[in-house]
Design an enzyme around this catalytic site. Structure first.
Site, mmCIF file in Angstrom:
data_model
loop_
_atom_site.group_PDB
_atom_site.id
_atom_site.type_symbol
_atom_site.label_atom_id
_atom_site.label_comp_id
_atom_site.label_asym_id
_atom_site.label_seq_id
_atom_site.Cartn_x
_atom_site.Cartn_y
_atom_site.Cartn_z
ATOM 1 N N CYS A 1 -1.536 -20.940 20.958
ATOM 2 C CA CYS A 1 -0.275 -20.821 21.683
ATOM 3 C C CYS A 1 0.052 -22.089 22.458
ATOM 4 O O CYS A 1 -0.836 -22.743 23.029
ATOM 5 C CB CYS A 1 -0.336 -19.640 22.662
ATOM 6 S SG CYS A 1 -0.314 -18.040 21.850
ATOM 7 N N LYS B 1 -9.127 -8.986 20.810
ATOM 8 C CA LYS B 1 -8.890 -10.278 20.152
ATOM 9 C C LYS B 1 -9.781 -11.355 20.759
ATOM 10 O O LYS B 1 -10.370 -12.178 20.048
ATOM 11 C CB LYS B 1 -7.427 -10.679 20.304
ATOM 12 C CG LYS B 1 -7.123 -12.145 19.959
ATOM 13 C CD LYS B 1 -5.695 -12.487 20.349
ATOM 14 C CE LYS B 1 -5.347 -13.920 20.007
ATOM 15 N NZ LYS B 1 -5.983 -14.911 20.906
ATOM 16 N N ASN B 2 -9.873 -11.373 22.073
ATOM 17 C CA ASN B 2 -10.620 -12.432 22.744
ATOM 18 C C ASN B 2 -12.135 -12.241 22.666
ATOM 19 O O ASN B 2 -12.887 -13.121 23.081
ATOM 20 C CB ASN B 2 -10.183 -12.540 24.209
ATOM 21 C CG ASN B 2 -8.763 -13.054 24.339
ATOM 22 O OD1 ASN B 2 -8.265 -13.761 23.463
ATOM 23 N ND2 ASN B 2 -8.087 -12.690 25.429
ATOM 24 N N ASP C 1 -3.363 -13.832 30.857
ATOM 25 C CA ASP C 1 -2.832 -13.200 29.649
ATOM 26 C C ASP C 1 -1.959 -11.982 29.943
ATOM 27 O O ASP C 1 -1.294 -11.465 29.041
ATOM 28 C CB ASP C 1 -3.974 -12.780 28.714
ATOM 29 C CG ASP C 1 -4.426 -13.913 27.804
ATOM 30 O OD1 ASP C 1 -3.827 -15.000 27.856
ATOM 31 O OD2 ASP C 1 -5.385 -13.706 27.035
ATOM 32 N N ILE D 1 -3.845 -20.762 35.908
ATOM 33 C CA ILE D 1 -4.697 -21.062 34.762
ATOM 34 C C ILE D 1 -4.048 -22.084 33.839
ATOM 35 O O ILE D 1 -4.647 -23.103 33.493
ATOM 36 C CB ILE D 1 -5.041 -19.776 33.984
ATOM 37 C CG1 ILE D 1 -5.661 -18.732 34.921
ATOM 38 C CG2 ILE D 1 -5.983 -20.093 32.822
ATOM 39 C CD1 ILE D 1 -6.966 -19.163 35.555
ATOM 40 N N ARG E 1 -6.693 -21.679 18.171
ATOM 41 C CA ARG E 1 -7.442 -22.207 19.310
ATOM 42 C C ARG E 1 -8.943 -21.923 19.175
ATOM 43 O O ARG E 1 -9.779 -22.782 19.442
ATOM 44 C CB ARG E 1 -6.900 -21.577 20.599
ATOM 45 C CG ARG E 1 -7.654 -21.930 21.867
ATOM 46 C CD ARG E 1 -7.424 -23.340 22.292
ATOM 47 N NE ARG E 1 -8.197 -23.708 23.472
ATOM 48 C CZ ARG E 1 -8.217 -24.915 23.995
ATOM 49 N NH1 ARG E 1 -7.498 -25.874 23.453
ATOM 50 N NH2 ARG E 1 -8.938 -25.193 25.050
#
EC number: 2.5.1.7
Length: 425
Positions: free
Chosen positions: A124, A23-24, A313, A335, A100
């Site tokens: 998120c 996904k990232n 994550d 983070i 995002r």
């Protein structure tokens, strides 16, 4: 309201799980396709809500996007974009405010077209995720950026200019936006203190394939602007966060899962922590096999930090495992400042968790009990699913739509290994 119902049968999960594309990685690469004047074909693309949202944004600008599907309407994980005829420079407000990664379109739009209008990004709700470093860097490169309420209007006279940019702190998104903006800029751009996540390296690999001139040396990235970028065929890397999540499912249920399509080197920073809590991580026939070494889960102290350290994550999912570990674990979140929302829901299952500033102390207990839970974001939903696998009785997870932003068919994958999970609209 989407709901997930998990019925615990105390059954160890055993089986094989195919890890999808990251996904990232796919989202910034889809944004980067705006830089190309030819078609781009991407393989190993996960079928996620966020991928469809990014597709909508590209189509709203005039791009052609084809996410190919098989006869049974399931994605075959190939996506083609053609951004050769962009005719709109205003990124859709409503969709951008949900995603995002929509902000990653700003750099490519400015670099190729010299103008863009977008909204502050969504995604998120895990605390402040400012875009000031993105804006500051683009302004240093010659962009004029105005903020009008929730809208951002960006323009540049002529071309963006190469600059030496030092990020005040490591930022994945800012690094990606600057790299993409610099590919068609005039001159050389140097980014110091750049993020170096595998997903960024995949973005760089994609950009090189379409003709970008990029060199990387540790945390320094040097981009020499070119006049035009072309098309290519590219395979998205596998999702290390998805792999880590399923690895924890094996550990939590005392099962044994074979993770296909992922290399150990891809998840080394996660695997190190899993081994510390008692996991056995083995290689077999090109796959990774995850199980417990023996006995119970061990407690641990871990801090989230930029790559190559333990990723934020994975923090919520690890917390779920620590709820039934021996002893007291401490998780430090460095983070995001609001990434402990899942702790309140885990307490409903009986977990013993205390929060002080950016640290969570988890006193492991022998068992959890089913409850009615409410998810708040993508990774917290995954964490609640993991904990529910070993919570006696039934657990209902409300607002579970967050899960499909980052996990393709999680319930089907876990059910194939022995879980009992159902979905309701």
């Amino acid at each position: 309201m989407h709901k997930i119902l998990v019925r615990s049968n105390y059954k160890p999960l055993v089986g094989q799980i195919k890890i999808n594309g990251s996904k990232n990685a796919i989202l910034p690469i889809m944004a980067a396709s705006l830089l190309s004047s030819s078609s781009v074909v991407l393989h190993n693309v996960p079928d996620l809500i966020d991928v469809h949202l990014m597709s909508e944004l590209l189509e709203g600008l005039g791009a052609k996007v084809n996410f190919m599907h098989n006869k049974d309407h399931k994605a075959n994980h190939t996506l083609e974009t053609d951004c050769s005829n962009i005719n709109n420079y205003a990124i859709q407000y409503e969709t951008a405010s949900k995603l995002r990664a929509s902000f990653l379109m700003l750099g490519p739009m400015l670099s190729r077209f010299g103008k863009a209008r977008t909204a502050f990004p969504g995604g998120c709700n895990i605390g402040k995720r400012p875009v000031d470093m993105h804006i500051k860097a683009l302004e240093e490169m010659g962009a004029k950026i105005e903020i009008d309420g929730y809208n951002i209007i960006a323009t540049v006279k002529g071309k963006l200019q190469g600059r030496k940019i030092t990020l005040e702190k490591i930022s994945v998104g800012a690094t990606e936006n600057i790299i993409m903006a610099a590919t068609l800029a005039e001159g050389v751009t140097t980014i110091n203190n750049a993020a170096t996540e595998p997903e960024i390296l995949d973005l760089i690999e994609f950009l090189k394939k379409i003709g970008a001139d990029i060199k990387i040396n540790n945390t320094k990235v040097i981009i020499t602007g070119v006049k035009k970028l072309n098309g290519c065929i590219h395979k998205i890397i596998s999702d290390r966060i998805e792999a880590g999540t399923y690895a924890l499912a094996a550990i939590i249920t005392n099962g044994k899962l074979v993770l296909e399509g992922i290399n150990l080197s891809d998840i080394r920073c996660i695997a190190n922590e899993l081994e510390a809590i008692g996991a056995m991580v083995e290689l077999y026939d090109g796959s990774i096999v995850i199980s417990r070494k023996n006995g119970s889960i061990k407690s641990t102290n871990v801090a989230t930090d930029p790559y190559p350290n333990f990723p934020s994550d994975m923090q919520p999912q690890l917390m779920s495992a620590m709820c039934i570990a021996d002893g007291i674990s401490v998780i430090e979140e460095n983070i995001f400042e609001n990434r402990f929302s899942h702790a309140d829901e885990l307490r409903k299952l009986g977990a013993n968790i205390s929060i002080k500033k950016n640290k969570a102390a988890i006193n492991g207990i022998k068992s959890l009990s089913g409850a009615n839970l409410y998810a708040t974001d993508l990774r917290s939903t995954a964490a609640l699913v993991l904990a529910s696998l070993v919570a006696s009785g039934e657990t209902t997870i409300n607002n579970s739509h967050h899960l499909w932003r980052g996990y393709e068919a999680m319930h089907e994958k876990l059910n194939s290994c022995g879980a009992d999970i159902s979905i309701s609209p």
